[in-house]
Scaffold this motif. Sequence first.
Motif, PDB file in Angstrom:
ATOM      1  N   ASN A   3       2.580  -9.211  -7.577  1.00 57.51           N
ATOM      2  CA  ASN A   3       2.300 -10.029  -6.349  1.00 57.51           C
ATOM      3  C   ASN A   3       3.367 -11.400  -6.022  1.00 57.51           C
ATOM      4  N   ARG A  12       6.587  -9.769  -5.136  1.00 58.66           N
ATOM      5  CA  ARG A  12       6.509  -9.333  -3.651  1.00 58.66           C
ATOM      6  C   ARG A  12       6.802 -10.509  -2.696  1.00 58.66           C
ATOM      7  N   SER A  13       6.112 -11.829  -3.162  1.00 55.01           N
ATOM      8  CA  SER A  13       6.427 -12.913  -2.320  1.00 55.01           C
ATOM      9  C   SER A  13       7.662 -13.426  -2.466  1.00 55.01           C
ATOM     10  N   TRP A  14       8.399 -13.169  -3.597  1.00 53.61           N
ATOM     11  CA  TRP A  14       9.947 -13.491  -3.754  1.00 53.61           C
ATOM     12  C   TRP A  14      10.817 -12.635  -2.829  1.00 53.61           C
TER      13      TRP A  14
END
Length: 155
Positions: A18, A21-23
């Motif tokens: 998660n 994914r944000s990165w």
Amino acid sequence: MEPFFELCYWLSMSRFLNVLRSWLVMVSIIAFGNTVQSFRDNSFLSEKLYTGTPEFVNGLQARTFGIWTLLSSIIRCACAIDIQNRTLYLITLWTFVLALGHFLSEAFIYKTAPLSIGVMSPLIVASFSIIGMLIGFQCFPETQEEVGARQKKRN
């Protein structure tokens, strides 16, 4: 006790994916901004990246860089959306490897991009992204081929 440790490992890796994914979304948005900048004003490249030979930077080169960056942005964003897709994940990993190779070669082989903040930023982002994606790759379940090959070795 072993299932407990497997659950803890799975939960921590799920959190890691998660964060990854944000990165990837953040890096994708920044790349999109660089794309817009490359199309809007090609002096962006000669003033921030290719400061060793700014005379080589022209509109065509800036637009080519912009398209390459846009493609990387789209691939990275797609991976963030579907991070469990092994093929897309590997392609995304390769976008960072190619970016790292490009900027290292421009800095140390061709001498067109001396180490400045404009060059160090993509080098750092690509390096951390490669490390993060290699760690995240451990979250992928084994494919049927890998399971079959392992079982053949046992026999």
